[in-house]
Design an enzyme around this catalytic site. Structure first.
Site, PDB file in Angstrom:
ATOM      1  N   HIS A 144       0.877  -1.190   0.000  1.00 30.80           N
ATOM      2  CA  HIS A 144       0.000   0.000   0.000  1.00 30.80           C
ATOM      3  C   HIS A 144       0.913   1.238   0.000  1.00 30.80           C
ATOM      4  O   HIS A 144       1.769   1.379  -0.871  1.00 30.80           O
ATOM      5  CB  HIS A 144      -0.932  -0.115   1.218  1.00 30.80           C
ATOM      6  CG  HIS A 144      -2.067   0.858   1.284  1.00 30.80           C
ATOM      7  ND1 HIS A 144      -2.483   1.618   0.218  1.00 30.80           N
ATOM      8  CD2 HIS A 144      -2.885   1.217   2.326  1.00 30.80           C
ATOM      9  CE1 HIS A 144      -3.512   2.382   0.585  1.00 30.80           C
ATOM     10  NE2 HIS A 144      -3.766   2.160   1.866  1.00 30.80           N
ATOM     11  N   HIS A 177      -2.229  -2.317  -9.495  1.00 28.29           N
ATOM     12  CA  HIS A 177      -3.265  -1.752  -8.629  1.00 28.29           C
ATOM     13  C   HIS A 177      -4.466  -2.676  -8.604  1.00 28.29           C
ATOM     14  O   HIS A 177      -4.788  -3.299  -9.624  1.00 28.29           O
ATOM     15  CB  HIS A 177      -3.695  -0.369  -9.153  1.00 28.29           C
ATOM     16  CG  HIS A 177      -4.383   0.461  -8.133  1.00 28.29           C
ATOM     17  ND1 HIS A 177      -5.728   0.337  -7.864  1.00 28.29           N
ATOM     18  CD2 HIS A 177      -3.899   1.406  -7.296  1.00 28.29           C
ATOM     19  CE1 HIS A 177      -6.044   1.191  -6.909  1.00 28.29           C
ATOM     20  NE2 HIS A 177      -4.953   1.852  -6.534  1.00 28.29           N
ATOM     21  N   ASP A 231       2.317   5.640  -6.300  1.00 24.25           N
ATOM     22  CA  ASP A 231       3.555   5.564  -5.513  1.00 24.25           C
ATOM     23  C   ASP A 231       4.829   5.561  -6.361  1.00 24.25           C
ATOM     24  O   ASP A 231       5.920   5.626  -5.811  1.00 24.25           O
ATOM     25  CB  ASP A 231       3.537   4.289  -4.638  1.00 24.25           C
ATOM     26  CG  ASP A 231       2.573   4.418  -3.474  1.00 24.25           C
ATOM     27  OD1 ASP A 231       2.384   5.542  -2.996  1.00 24.25           O
ATOM     28  OD2 ASP A 231       2.011   3.394  -3.052  1.00 24.25           O
TER      29      ASP A 231
HETATM   30  C1  LIG Z   1      -1.368   3.659  -2.817  1.00 28.50           C
HETATM   31  C2  LIG Z   1      -1.352   2.255  -3.171  1.00 28.50           C
HETATM   32  O1  LIG Z   1      -1.621   1.448  -2.328  1.00 28.50           O
HETATM   33  S1  LIG Z   1      -1.067   1.827  -4.765  1.00 28.50           S
HETATM   34  C3  LIG Z   1      -0.318   0.208  -4.671  1.00 28.50           C
HETATM   35  C4  LIG Z   1       1.060   0.300  -4.083  1.00 28.50           C
HETATM   36  N1  LIG Z   1       1.701  -1.020  -4.035  1.00 28.50           N
HETATM   37  C5  LIG Z   1       2.664  -1.376  -4.871  1.00 28.50           C
HETATM   38  O2  LIG Z   1       3.095  -0.640  -5.753  1.00 28.50           O
HETATM   39  C6  LIG Z   1       3.262  -2.746  -4.644  1.00 28.50           C
HETATM   40  C7  LIG Z   1       3.396  -3.523  -5.935  1.00 28.50           C
HETATM   41  N2  LIG Z   1       2.095  -3.885  -6.454  1.00 28.50           N
HETATM   42  C8  LIG Z   1       1.404  -4.958  -6.001  1.00 28.50           C
HETATM   43  O3  LIG Z   1       1.871  -5.714  -5.140  1.00 28.50           O
HETATM   44  C9  LIG Z   1       0.022  -5.240  -6.555  1.00 28.50           C
HETATM   45  O4  LIG Z   1      -0.109  -4.696  -7.848  1.00 28.50           O
HETATM   46  C10 LIG Z   1      -1.105  -4.699  -5.632  1.00 28.50           C
HETATM   47  C11 LIG Z   1      -0.980  -5.328  -4.247  1.00 28.50           C
HETATM   48  C12 LIG Z   1      -1.021  -3.194  -5.507  1.00 28.50           C
HETATM   49  C13 LIG Z   1      -2.486  -5.035  -6.210  1.00 28.50           C
HETATM   50  O5  LIG Z   1      -2.467  -6.329  -6.495  1.00 28.50           O
HETATM   51  P1  LIG Z   1      -3.654  -7.389  -6.584  1.00 28.50           P
HETATM   52  O6  LIG Z   1      -4.867  -6.831  -7.131  1.00 28.50           O
HETATM   53  O7  LIG Z   1      -3.793  -8.080  -5.277  1.00 28.50           O
HETATM   54  O8  LIG Z   1      -2.999  -8.320  -7.647  1.00 28.50           O
HETATM   55  P2  LIG Z   1      -1.995  -9.492  -7.370  1.00 28.50           P
HETATM   56  O9  LIG Z   1      -0.922  -9.145  -6.412  1.00 28.50           O
HETATM   57  O10 LIG Z   1      -2.844 -10.688  -7.095  1.00 28.50           O
HETATM   58  O11 LIG Z   1      -1.322  -9.581  -8.812  1.00 28.50           O
HETATM   59  C14 LIG Z   1      -1.978 -10.082  -9.974  1.00 28.50           C
HETATM   60  C15 LIG Z   1      -0.918 -10.508 -10.969  1.00 28.50           C
HETATM   61  O12 LIG Z   1      -0.171  -9.365 -11.394  1.00 28.50           O
HETATM   62  C16 LIG Z   1       1.182  -9.481 -10.989  1.00 28.50           C
HETATM   63  N3  LIG Z   1       1.613  -8.192 -10.443  1.00 28.50           N
HETATM   64  C17 LIG Z   1       0.835  -7.291  -9.815  1.00 28.50           C
HETATM   65  N4  LIG Z   1       1.567  -6.233  -9.448  1.00 28.50           N
HETATM   66  C18 LIG Z   1       2.824  -6.496  -9.844  1.00 28.50           C
HETATM   67  C19 LIG Z   1       4.042  -5.787  -9.710  1.00 28.50           C
HETATM   68  N5  LIG Z   1       4.080  -4.602  -9.108  1.00 28.50           N
HETATM   69  N6  LIG Z   1       5.160  -6.338 -10.205  1.00 28.50           N
HETATM   70  C20 LIG Z   1       5.132  -7.524 -10.807  1.00 28.50           C
HETATM   71  N7  LIG Z   1       3.994  -8.253 -10.961  1.00 28.50           N
HETATM   72  C21 LIG Z   1       2.867  -7.738 -10.480  1.00 28.50           C
HETATM   73  C22 LIG Z   1       1.206 -10.552  -9.911  1.00 28.50           C
HETATM   74  O13 LIG Z   1       2.455 -11.166  -9.795  1.00 28.50           O
HETATM   75  C23 LIG Z   1       0.104 -11.469 -10.363  1.00 28.50           C
HETATM   76  O14 LIG Z   1       0.612 -12.242 -11.414  1.00 28.50           O
HETATM   77  P3  LIG Z   1       0.063 -13.743 -11.675  1.00 28.50           P
HETATM   78  O15 LIG Z   1      -1.375 -13.577 -12.065  1.00 28.50           O
HETATM   79  O16 LIG Z   1       0.934 -14.227 -12.777  1.00 28.50           O
HETATM   80  O17 LIG Z   1       0.242 -14.474 -10.384  1.00 28.50           O
HETATM   81  O1  LIG Z   2      -6.950   2.238  -3.820  1.00 27.63           O
HETATM   82  C1  LIG Z   2      -6.054   1.473  -3.417  1.00 27.63           C
HETATM   83  O2  LIG Z   2      -6.213   0.256  -3.224  1.00 27.63           O
HETATM   84  C2  LIG Z   2      -4.696   1.980  -3.154  1.00 27.63           C
HETATM   85  C3  LIG Z   2      -4.489   3.388  -3.593  1.00 27.63           C
HETATM   86  O3  LIG Z   2      -4.215   3.658  -4.736  1.00 27.63           O
HETATM   87  C4  LIG Z   2      -4.657   4.433  -2.606  1.00 27.63           C
HETATM   88  O4  LIG Z   2      -5.011   4.168  -1.457  1.00 27.63           O
HETATM   89  O5  LIG Z   2      -4.429   5.607  -2.952  1.00 27.63           O
END
Ligand SMILES: CC(=O)SCCNC(=O)CCNC(=O)[C@H](O)C(C)(C)COP(=O)(O)OP(=O)(O)OC[C@H]1O[C@@H](n2cnc3c(N)ncnc32)[C@H](O)[C@@H]1OP(=O)(O)O
Ligand SMILES: O=C([O-])CC(=O)C(=O)O
Length: 385
Positions: A227, A266, A320
């Site tokens: 997050h 996301h 981010d």
């Molecule tokens: C303000 C915020 O909170 S914005 C988000 C900030 N977080 C990040 O940048 C961390 C990196 N990103 C992530 O971990 C994810 O994209 C999340 C947690 C934000 C959202 O993910 P979810 O909806 O739960 O998707 P999930 O993690 O299940 O990923 C789905 C697929 O995409 C891939 N994927 C998603 N994000 C990424 C990434 N950043 N890098 C590489 N692969 C990724 C996963 O490996 C997965 O692949 P698969 O289907 O082959 O197993």
């Molecule tokens: O909406 C989300 O899951 C994460 C995000 O981009 C935020 O909190 O700004």
């Protein structure tokens, strides 16, 4: 035996796609890349409004009249101070704690000093929320200074919310562009649907706990790298990569190890995060101005490679990815990036918790049991192997 709800119903891992509340505060369209607060899109708000007005808008559902604006801003200025014992606490814990841990502890401590937090009525929840919106920049700036071994700087009532945060953190007043960038970043982080930290705040307040507790929960949740904690790590990735030429190698190694690339992907956006677009523009401007173009070029190379590899899967830069470059270029240390996110998000946390508690229903999902069947035979300790 009759089937239970858990046996009958499909479940959604991580609550994906589950709609658990109704809101009038903010709208996220993850397919068309739209983010709007109370119907105003973020492009309009960042161009024409300011954080104080957006905060009012999120809380009260309309843009303030001039009189309402003056009253709201003066309420924030009245409440923006923190007491000496809070500065002492910050000094003490900042020797070892990550700034997000310090922030969590400080908000909780301030809550402990406020008697209205014991059993607040709904109106008091809102009043506490406004106190926290007012104090958040002061707390985060003090944590930044204490962690860097710098003396505290008290708020300046002449400055805007964003400029005051910058001033207390940096020890100098921002120029016009720096003030605008900070204000824009805070607006862009102010609210975002039922993201994990907002949900956490709403979950806490749904038990009729107090707003301090709700915000403490939210801060704890924002801290994680999936997050808000991703902004600090995204800059670490860009710095580790060092130059555009290394990007392919660094990304390939990480992806081979199945590591997530921080600042990408996301749960809701399957297109480019509209906030990232705006922040990218500012990051380009400020890195050029400060002679840090390489940082920006490395970031855009990472973006190109990621979009080539994973764009089809709906993975693009999120809020981010470019925010860290921006904060870093105007002098903030990486471990303060997520606390800056919290300064922006405080208005959304308060507005959504307050909206929810006015029409409250306890959040209480279920989990499907996948363990041993009951009844199990209890084995006395001397018979176990
Ligand atoms: C303000 C915020 O909170 S914005 C988000 C900030 N977080 C990040 O940048 C961390 C990196 N990103 C992530 O971990 C994810 O994209 C999340 C947690 C934000 C959202 O993910 P979810 O909806 O739960 O998707 P999930 O993690 O299940 O990923 C789905 C697929 O995409 C891939 N994927 C998603 N994000 C990424 C990434 N950043 N890098 C590489 N692969 C990724 C996963 O490996 C997965 O692949 P698969 O289907 O082959 O197993
Ligand atoms: O909406 C989300 O899951 C994460 C995000 O981009 C935020 O909190 O700004």
């Amino acid at each position: 035996m009759a089937e239970t709800v858990e046996q009958k119903q499909e479940f959604s891992r991580g609550l994906e796609g589950v709609i658990a509340a109704e809101t009038k505060i903010g709208y996220v369209d993850g397919i068309n890349g739209i983010l709007a607060y109370r119907g105003y899109d973020i492009e309009t708000l960042t161009n024409q409004s300011n954080y104080e007005e957006v905060s009012y808008l999120l809380l009260y559902g309309k843009l303030p009249s001039e009189k309402e604006y003056i009253e709201y801003v003066s309420e924030l200025k009245k409440e923006m101070y923190i007491e000496d014992d809070v500065y002492e606490l910050i000094k003490k814990i900042s020797r070892t704690a990550h700034p997000m841990s310090s922030l969590r502890t400080v908000v909780s401590y301030i809550g402990g000093k406020d008697k209205t937090s014991v059993d607040p009525d709904v109106k008091q929840q809102e009043e506490i929320g406004i106190k926290l919106i007012a104090k958040m920049p002061t707390i985060v700036a003090a944590i930044k200074r204490a962690s860097s071994g710098e003396d505290f700087i008290k708020p300046d009532p002449e400055l805007s919310y964003a400029a005051n945060f910058f001033y207390q953190s940096a020890g100098r007043k921002p120029d016009t562009v720096e003030a605008k960038m900070m204000d824009t970043a805070l607006i862009l982080h102010a609210d975002h649907g039922m993201n994990a930290s907002t949900f956490s705040a709403m979950l806490t307040i749904s038990t009729l706990s107090d707003m301090y507790s709700a915000i403490t929960s939210a801060i704890s949740t924002l801290k994680g790298p999936l997050h808000g904690g991703a902004n600090e790590r995204a800059l670490a990735l860009i710095k580790e990569t060092g130059s555009p030429d290394n990007a392919e190698k660094v990304l390939s190694e990480k992806m081979e190890k199945k590591e997530k690339i921080m600042g990408f992907g996301h749960r809701v956006y399957k297109v480019y995060d509209p906030r990232a677009k705006i922040l990218k523009g500012y990051a380009e401007y400020i890195t050029k101005k400060n002679g840090q173009e390489k940082l920006f070029q490395t970031a855009t190379k990472i973006e190109d490679l990621m979009v080539n590899r994973l764009g089809e899967k709906g993975i693009f830069p999120n809020v981010d990815f470019y925010s860290g470059i921006l904060y870093y270029s105007i002098g903030f240390p990486p471990d303060v990036f997520t606390p800056i996110f919290a300064v922006g998000r405080i208005s959304g946390w308060v507005a959504r918790s307050y909206e929810y508690v006015q029409n409250n229903r306890l959040f209480r999902p279920r989990s499907r049991y996948a363990g041993e069947k009951a009844p199990r035979r209890y084995v006395p300790i001397n018979e176990r192997n």
